[in-house]
Enzyme design. Structure first.
Site, PDB file in Angstrom:
ATOM      1  N   HIS A 158      -3.815   1.948   8.190  1.00 60.10           N
ATOM      2  CA  HIS A 158      -3.525   2.009   6.730  1.00 60.10           C
ATOM      3  C   HIS A 158      -4.385   1.191   6.000  1.00 60.10           C
ATOM      4  CE1 HIS A 158      -1.039   2.418   3.030  1.00 60.10           C
ATOM      5  NE2 HIS A 158      -1.091   1.065   3.178  1.00 60.10           N
ATOM      6  N   ASN A 184      -0.455  -0.138  -5.541  1.00 59.41           N
ATOM      7  CA  ASN A 184      -0.945   0.794  -4.842  1.00 59.41           C
ATOM      8  C   ASN A 184      -2.293   1.071  -5.227  1.00 59.41           C
ATOM      9  OD1 ASN A 184       1.150   1.735  -3.260  1.00 59.41           O
ATOM     10  ND2 ASN A 184       2.202   2.114  -5.024  1.00 59.41           N
ATOM     11  N   LYS A 209       3.211 -10.177  -4.542  1.00 63.96           N
ATOM     12  CA  LYS A 209       4.034  -9.314  -4.200  1.00 63.96           C
ATOM     13  C   LYS A 209       5.451  -9.452  -4.807  1.00 63.96           C
ATOM     14  CE  LYS A 209       5.470  -5.389  -1.870  1.00 63.96           C
ATOM     15  NZ  LYS A 209       4.715  -4.543  -0.852  1.00 63.96           N
TER      16      LYS A 209
END
Lengths: 434, 434
Positions: free
Chosen positions: B335, B315, B297
């Site tokens: 999520h 994404n 990340k």
């Protein structure tokens, strides 16, 4: 400039003598110009009351045509730099706006007063010769009392319902309230989209549309929620002032006067001589006042975008002023009216501290009076109200309220938390009940 | 890596072979470790049901002591760079947090689930040996359905009532919802204040707390309103996973799996071998998975902070996933559960396009199944719902929906709007009613 910093830790001393040499010479306008302008423009002002009234006749004289080339003031912020276009008839020049549009979708945020006057013209400027662009609009109620989360959400609702994507452009068409709300919406929508300012009030043209401060009010404090978010350009069509009510015009002059007091003595002296021309809406006088105000604002913002010090000086009179706006209820006093009263209070405190002489204090009082601005807070404001509201001001740091105060000759100020608190009490007691 | 970019204008091709050489070797954990870990940690998980239960006994063995020195992953963003601290017992090391506090006032934003477990511990970490610091807290309801304007305003209300000034620090203590809301509040309060992330879920520790994406949901779309706003530091105390419900743990694994698929084939292969250890909450396995996820990340965010291209690849599965979360109602699916189903759909579409082979599609299905994650959207989602909600996705540009799709060998993906729309229709029809 012989003054010194009163406390290296808490103060920032600023002087008109440290400015860059980009200033124009001050201009004096003959009284006869002012007289003719007053007649023509007061007539145009009446258009505001009816949306269906015809637009004022366009003047095709050579001087008018020449004025259509905009003056450009650059805000220098590296890769976020942008131009401020200033001039007459700029909304009739579609290429100026269209070069700053990203993507094919635009949303114009405006209010119920400005929409009937300039929304169609703005849509034309965005789309003429550019049929691929489609324009949505949101028309919000007019007034500081509507600069809140509820109306911000209306901008988001419309944007999402219209399926605007990251390549859209938000356009603020109106005064400071619209600019601040639309700017914060642009900063937040999809975590940030393209943004253009078309200010239509003196207040917005000389101050709030430039520099990227955006936000909304909270019931407990002005501009408590927002973002630093720079526009792609600011387009100041000075013709929009033709429809501005006198009270709004005077409100904007409070910020013009501020620039002179905090950093531009020559500009203040020019204002002292030319206030009648400004009140008569002389276009040349206004073009000069807007340009010089924007130059001052652009220079300060370029040096201190996020208000770590220098930029705070633009808030002369605003700490007291925001307290007035919050205290009497948003929308009761115009922002500039509150700032004018706040400036008188800041100057009074500077005088109590012995930081400025009697004459400067008098000159401030005189010019605000001539600009038809208040020289004291409303009677309903008490010492306790001021103290309570100012305690949540954004310039409080580690519990200490920092203020912008004049110090030394005209054009010099300090941003400091290092002052005798007795002077603040004396000022508050002089202007209001405990 | 022999694949090519399918469209230079609309695509971005990414490969695991282009990564920097900072990766550790993959680690394999013996089955017996996994067994013991499962027993110890399943027991600790039960603590969640009662806030007054005693904290799990601290292990003072040498290996435990050694684990208290945090692993540090740096997010390199120039003057906005910050460290991610990862390790066991980090909330017992006040100096880690305190070096990142600005000013004397702190507000901790957390939720009703996390507050009874970790709020006292966090307040101690902020104040131990530092009595000048005072801490306020806001405890919000727990769940994605509360990530909205109403709860954001509760943070502002508390901050203003507490008279927090620009030198305060906002601390997010919780999962992704708390981190996103607290971060957006910090970005907006007084136009931006200091911010620290203390993520307590796998989802937040491996993904949402890193990289500065903050925001809230709109009834019509996920994360439509927000800001890019970087924290001062991210503190991942892996002990907080001891109290995480199994369903939340699995949800976070969806993002761990994502990193392998889009850019880190070795990491994916490690996960295929070590999924039982992760499900058994083996601390060493988790420490490695969190570290390697954060490295991925941090690298992507450093290269493309504002998501102009590369960052969008994070994404994978999220466009379909967000449609599921919005469609079934925020808070119904976690999520990561929605992302898992979305990943299956993105992989199915990549397969329809002929961009990946059968084996890779199978491996994705297998690992999600092993992680106990969904492999299809809920039955209530129709083709029409997907299309309608995806039309307002943030990755739509000039009306074209761009997707992250796998292409080529494991560890490679594209971010593109240039695909045969038939493949999208085939995937939607394969998974849901029209």
């Amino acid at each position: 400039m012989a003054s010194s910093v009163c406390s290296p830790r808490h103060s920032l001393f600023l002087s008109s003598s440290t400015k860059s040499p980009l200033r124009d010479c001050p201009v004096r306008f003959p009284a006869c110009n002012a007289f003719h302008s007053r007649r023509r423009l007061v007539s145009a002002t009446r258009l505001k009351v009816s949306a269906s009234s015809p637009a004022p006749a366009v003047d095709h004289s050579p001087s008018r045509a020449a004025s259509r080339a905009p003056t450009v003031v650059e805000v220098d912020l590296g890769n976020r730099s942008y131009p401020i276009y200033i001039g007459s008839g700029l909304l009739d020049q579609p290429e100026l706006l269209q070069r700053h549009i990203h993507g094919k979708r635009v949303i114009v945020v405006t209010n119920t007063t400005v929409a009937p006057l300039y929304l169609d013209k703005t849509v034309s400027a965005l789309t003429d010769g550019n049929p691929n662009v489609s324009v949505e609009s949101v028309i919000l109620p007019d007034g500081e009392q509507f600069k809140n989360m509820e109306n911000l959400m209306r901008i988001f609702d419309k944007s999402i319902e219209s399926r605007l994507d990251r390549r859209c452009t938000f356009v603020a068409l109106g005064g400071g309230v619209i600019g601040d709300m639309c700017g914060y919406a642009a900063a937040s929508y999809l975590r940030g989209v393209n943004f253009i300012q078309i200010p239509t009030t003196v207040m917005a043209q000389v101050d709030s549309s430039v520099g990227g401060k955006t936000g909304i009010n909270h019931p407990l404090g002005k501009n408590m929620i927002g973002a630093f978010y720079q526009p792609q350009c600011v387009l100041v069509d000075t013709d929009t002032l033709n429809t501005l009510p006198d009270r709004e015009l005077a409100s904007g002059l409070a910020e013009v006067i501020k620039y002179g007091l905090i950093r531009d003595a020559e500009f203040f002296e020019w204002q002292e001589k030319n206030m009648p021309s400004l009140l008569a809406r002389d276009p040349s006088a206004f073009a000069y006042a807007i340009k010089r105000s924007c130059e001052n604002k652009a220079e300060v913002v370029s040096l201190d975008e996020k208000e770590s010090g220098l930029r705070a000086t633009l808030n002369l009179g605003h700490t007291f002023g925001h307290a007035i706006e919050t205290g009497v209820g948003y929308g009761q006093w115009l922002h500039g009216e509150a700032v004018a009263a706040g400036t008188v209070m800041a100057v009074d405190m500077s005088h109590h501290l012995g930081w400025i002489d009697d004459l400067l204090a008098q000159r401030v009082g005189n010019i605000l009076k001539e600009a038809k601005l208040p020289n004291a807070p409303p009677k309903t404001m008490t010492v306790k109200m001021f103290k309570s509201i100012m305690a949540v001001d954004k310039k409080v740091a580690d519990g200490r309220l920092r203020l912008i105060l004049l110090k030394g000759p005209l054009g010099n100020c300090v941003f400091t938390g290092d002052y005798d608190k007795k002077a603040l009490d004396e000022t508050l007691n002089a202007f209001c009940k405990s």
